[in-house]
Every structure is written in structure tokens, then in C-alpha cells.
Design an enzyme around this catalytic site. Structure first.
Site, PDB file in Angstrom:
ATOM      1  N   PHE A  77     -25.533  -9.171  39.029  1.00  0.00           N
ATOM      2  CA  PHE A  77     -24.802  -8.616  37.886  1.00  0.00           C
ATOM      3  C   PHE A  77     -24.366  -7.191  38.210  1.00  0.00           C
ATOM      4  O   PHE A  77     -24.671  -6.650  39.279  1.00  0.00           O
ATOM      5  CB  PHE A  77     -25.675  -8.654  36.622  1.00  0.00           C
ATOM      6  CG  PHE A  77     -26.831  -7.668  36.617  1.00  0.00           C
ATOM      7  CD1 PHE A  77     -27.958  -7.879  37.393  1.00  0.00           C
ATOM      8  CD2 PHE A  77     -26.777  -6.523  35.826  1.00  0.00           C
ATOM      9  CE1 PHE A  77     -29.016  -6.982  37.389  1.00  0.00           C
ATOM     10  CE2 PHE A  77     -27.844  -5.615  35.811  1.00  0.00           C
ATOM     11  CZ  PHE A  77     -28.963  -5.847  36.601  1.00  0.00           C
ATOM     12  N   GLY A  78     -23.662  -6.592  37.246  1.00  0.00           N
ATOM     13  CA  GLY A  78     -23.291  -5.181  37.359  1.00  0.00           C
ATOM     14  C   GLY A  78     -22.552  -4.859  38.658  1.00  0.00           C
ATOM     15  O   GLY A  78     -21.569  -5.513  39.015  1.00  0.00           O
ATOM     16  N   TYR A  79     -23.062  -3.867  39.364  1.00  0.00           N
ATOM     17  CA  TYR A  79     -22.408  -3.375  40.584  1.00  0.00           C
ATOM     18  C   TYR A  79     -22.859  -4.130  41.839  1.00  0.00           C
ATOM     19  O   TYR A  79     -22.544  -3.707  42.953  1.00  0.00           O
ATOM     20  CB  TYR A  79     -22.699  -1.878  40.750  1.00  0.00           C
ATOM     21  CG  TYR A  79     -22.182  -1.030  39.601  1.00  0.00           C
ATOM     22  CD1 TYR A  79     -20.901  -0.460  39.640  1.00  0.00           C
ATOM     23  CD2 TYR A  79     -22.963  -0.796  38.465  1.00  0.00           C
ATOM     24  CE1 TYR A  79     -20.427   0.305  38.584  1.00  0.00           C
ATOM     25  CE2 TYR A  79     -22.491  -0.029  37.403  1.00  0.00           C
ATOM     26  CZ  TYR A  79     -21.231   0.511  37.467  1.00  0.00           C
ATOM     27  OH  TYR A  79     -20.757   1.276  36.422  1.00  0.00           O
ATOM     28  N   HIS A 103     -34.572  -1.736  43.719  1.00  0.00           N
ATOM     29  CA  HIS A 103     -35.098  -0.651  42.889  1.00  0.00           C
ATOM     30  C   HIS A 103     -35.991  -1.191  41.771  1.00  0.00           C
ATOM     31  O   HIS A 103     -37.068  -0.690  41.509  1.00  0.00           O
ATOM     32  CB  HIS A 103     -33.910   0.116  42.285  1.00  0.00           C
ATOM     33  CG  HIS A 103     -32.819  -0.782  41.746  1.00  0.00           C
ATOM     34  ND1 HIS A 103     -32.147  -1.664  42.546  1.00  0.00           N
ATOM     35  CD2 HIS A 103     -32.340  -0.980  40.504  1.00  0.00           C
ATOM     36  CE1 HIS A 103     -31.289  -2.356  41.822  1.00  0.00           C
ATOM     37  NE2 HIS A 103     -31.385  -1.954  40.569  1.00  0.00           N
ATOM     38  N   ARG A 104     -35.515  -2.264  41.113  1.00  0.00           N
ATOM     39  CA  ARG A 104     -36.242  -2.845  39.978  1.00  0.00           C
ATOM     40  C   ARG A 104     -37.568  -3.446  40.454  1.00  0.00           C
ATOM     41  O   ARG A 104     -38.596  -3.324  39.792  1.00  0.00           O
ATOM     42  CB  ARG A 104     -35.350  -3.923  39.333  1.00  0.00           C
ATOM     43  CG  ARG A 104     -35.938  -4.577  38.110  1.00  0.00           C
ATOM     44  CD  ARG A 104     -34.868  -5.294  37.300  1.00  0.00           C
ATOM     45  NE  ARG A 104     -33.857  -4.366  36.817  1.00  0.00           N
ATOM     46  CZ  ARG A 104     -32.638  -4.236  37.352  1.00  0.00           C
ATOM     47  NH1 ARG A 104     -32.236  -5.006  38.344  1.00  0.00           N
ATOM     48  NH2 ARG A 104     -31.801  -3.329  36.887  1.00  0.00           N
ATOM     49  N   ASP A 142     -34.526   1.562  32.243  1.00  0.00           N
ATOM     50  CA  ASP A 142     -33.138   1.978  32.295  1.00  0.00           C
ATOM     51  C   ASP A 142     -32.803   2.159  33.769  1.00  0.00           C
ATOM     52  O   ASP A 142     -33.611   2.689  34.530  1.00  0.00           O
ATOM     53  CB  ASP A 142     -32.922   3.284  31.515  1.00  0.00           C
ATOM     54  CG  ASP A 142     -31.494   3.395  31.000  1.00  0.00           C
ATOM     55  OD1 ASP A 142     -30.964   2.397  30.469  1.00  0.00           O
ATOM     56  OD2 ASP A 142     -30.883   4.478  31.146  1.00  0.00           O
ATOM     57  N   LYS A 145     -32.588 -10.275  47.145  1.00  0.00           N
ATOM     58  CA  LYS A 145     -32.338  -8.978  46.499  1.00  0.00           C
ATOM     59  C   LYS A 145     -33.666  -8.248  46.270  1.00  0.00           C
ATOM     60  O   LYS A 145     -33.773  -7.037  46.441  1.00  0.00           O
ATOM     61  CB  LYS A 145     -31.589  -9.172  45.159  1.00  0.00           C
ATOM     62  CG  LYS A 145     -31.345  -7.865  44.415  1.00  0.00           C
ATOM     63  CD  LYS A 145     -30.524  -8.026  43.136  1.00  0.00           C
ATOM     64  CE  LYS A 145     -30.422  -6.706  42.373  1.00  0.00           C
ATOM     65  NZ  LYS A 145     -29.668  -6.772  41.130  1.00  0.00           N
ATOM     66  N   ASN A 175     -32.276  -6.590  26.457  1.00  0.00           N
ATOM     67  CA  ASN A 175     -31.440  -7.747  26.133  1.00  0.00           C
ATOM     68  C   ASN A 175     -30.746  -8.280  27.380  1.00  0.00           C
ATOM     69  O   ASN A 175     -29.861  -9.127  27.273  1.00  0.00           O
ATOM     70  CB  ASN A 175     -30.385  -7.359  25.087  1.00  0.00           C
ATOM     71  CG  ASN A 175     -31.008  -7.181  23.712  1.00  0.00           C
ATOM     72  OD1 ASN A 175     -31.721  -8.059  23.238  1.00  0.00           O
ATOM     73  ND2 ASN A 175     -30.770  -6.030  23.091  1.00  0.00           N
ATOM     74  N   ASN A 176     -31.128  -7.756  28.544  1.00  0.00           N
ATOM     75  CA  ASN A 176     -30.432  -8.125  29.776  1.00  0.00           C
ATOM     76  C   ASN A 176     -31.234  -9.213  30.517  1.00  0.00           C
ATOM     77  O   ASN A 176     -32.286  -8.945  31.093  1.00  0.00           O
ATOM     78  CB  ASN A 176     -30.262  -6.872  30.643  1.00  0.00           C
ATOM     79  CG  ASN A 176     -29.437  -7.139  31.880  1.00  0.00           C
ATOM     80  OD1 ASN A 176     -29.554  -8.189  32.489  1.00  0.00           O
ATOM     81  ND2 ASN A 176     -28.614  -6.177  32.249  1.00  0.00           N
TER      82      ASN A 176
END
Ligand code: ITT
Length: 198
Positions: free
Chosen positions: A151-153, A179-180, A71, A174, A11-12
């Protein structure tokens, strides 16, 4: 040969956009919303692998279709890998990016070794089998937040080889380090090979 479109069990939207930038026209993905599946999937486990597997497994059963999930977590050396699998809900029961960053910076405010890494685990459910792909991005945590992107950190993480935070970079920049992106590239390589053979 074009690869069949596949559901991305997430959902992100930030994740979906980053993955789409890597995939370009190699593979088309559908988010849960786009696939008409409106649920929050629980993430009760204590490893990224198990939570990724939970998400892809639930959607595979529900839809009867091939799908993948991921995840991700931020692992800080001075905190023995925290927040890790708890990254989304580090400060509160509900995900809150700003509170998570505040808690992290507070916890390591006196720590000079700022070493950290982002790790992504993709779980792919394909024709009744499950496959995993991992991507890691090493870097360090800043002392203050910088940048508005991502987003996030992202505002407190500088990847090795760069001199600015992920949040000071556009998505394409990015994705030089991410990592993604690394995990997604492994997924695509695998799928190309799989469909060549099957
Ligand atoms: P799903 O629907 O895919 O589960 P989510 O946001 O709940 O989306 P996760 O459970 O994987 O995703 O949570 C990972 C958390 O880790 C996320 O909320 C961010 O706080 C952080 N995170 C993961 N990847 C990140 C990245 O590339 N940049 C910054 N923070 C990231």
C-alpha cells in the site's frame, strides 16, 4: 504464558495484516472495526509520536482498555523529511495513494540523491502508562512505480539490501526489512517482559 489480546487502534487493514504476520501466535490483536469502534481518529499534530499518541489516547479513553496505535511516514532526504507526518495526505485532503506517489515523483524528478526512510512510531497505552517504540527502514525512491503488492508508497520504495520495491514483495519478504516489523518486535519484547514481571 499467552499475552492478553490487545486493540490495535487503526483503520488501516494493510498495517494490521503486516503486524499480524510479525506477531503470528505471540499476541492477538483486534482492529478498531473488530472491537466495534467505528471512528476516524484525527491526526492533527506535526510529529509521528504526537499523532500515534493521539490515536492510542482517544481509543484508550473511549474503550477503557489497553491498546496501541502506530503512525508512519516516508521521509525523503532531498525534501528535508517530507512527506513525513503528512504522508497519508500529501497530495490531497483525503488520503489517495496514487496522487501522493505522483506528487512525490514529480517533486524529485531531477534529484539524483533518492535517499529516503520509512519510520514507524508505536504508542502503547498499558495500565495507565504510555510507551513508545520506533522502527526505521532506510532505502531509496525509484523513478517509476513498480509492483502491485502492499500500500501507500510501496511501489516507489526500495529498502537497503534489496533490489526491488516493497510492492514487488509479498508481505513476508517486506517484513524482512520493514520499519513496522522492527517497531512491532520491540513492542512484543516489551510486553513479554512486562507480563512476566506483573
Ligand atoms: P491509521 O488508521 O493507522 O491512522 P493511516 O493509513 O491513516 O492508518 P498513517 O496516518 O500512519 O496511517 O499514514 C501513513 C501513510 O504513510 C500511509 O497512508 C501511507 O501512505 C504511508 N505509509 C506508511 N507505512 C507505509 C508502508 O509500510 N508502505 C507504504 N506506505 C506507507
Amino acid at each position: 504464558m499467552a499475552l492478553p489480546s490487545i486493540i490495535f487502534a487503526s483503520n488501516n487493514l494493510h498495517k494490521a495484516n503486516e503486524i499480524r504476520a510479525v506477531l503470528a501466535d505471540l499476541l492477538s490483536i483486534q482492529t478498531l472495526k473488530e472491537a466495534g469502534i467505528l471512528i476516524e481518529i484525527p491526526e492533527p499534530h506535526d510529529t509521528l509520536e504526537a499523532n500515534a499518541s493521539e490515536k492510542s489516547g482517544v481509543i484508550n479513553k473511549l474503550s477503557g482498555k489497553n491498546c496501541f496505535s502506530e503512525d508512519s511516514g516516508l521521509e525523503v532526504e532531498a525534501l528535508q523529511g517530507e512527506p513525513g507526518v503528512k504522508s497519508a495526505r500529501y497530495a490531497d485532503n483525503e488520503p489517495h495513494y496514487k496522487n501522493n506517489i505522483d506528487k512525490l515523483l514529480q517533486k524529485i524528478k531531477a534529484v539524483t540523491d533518492r535517499t529516503a526512510r520509512f519510520r514507524t512510531v508505536i504508542s502503547l497505552q498499558l495500565d495507565g502508562q504510555e510507551y513508545f517504540f520506533e522502527g526505521v527502514c532506510n532505502g531509496r525512491i525509484t523513478y517509476t512505480e513498480k509492483g502491485e503488492e502492499g500500500f501507500g508508497y510501496d511501489p516507489v520504495f526500495i529498502p537497503d539490501g534489496a533490489s526491488k520495491t516493497f510492492a514487488e514483495m509479498g508481505m513476508d519478504e517486506k517484513n524482512i526489512y520493514s520499519h513496522r516489523k522492527k517497531a512491532t518486535e520491540k513492542l512484543v519484547t516489551f510486553l513479554k517482559d512486562y507480563y512476566d514481571k506483573n
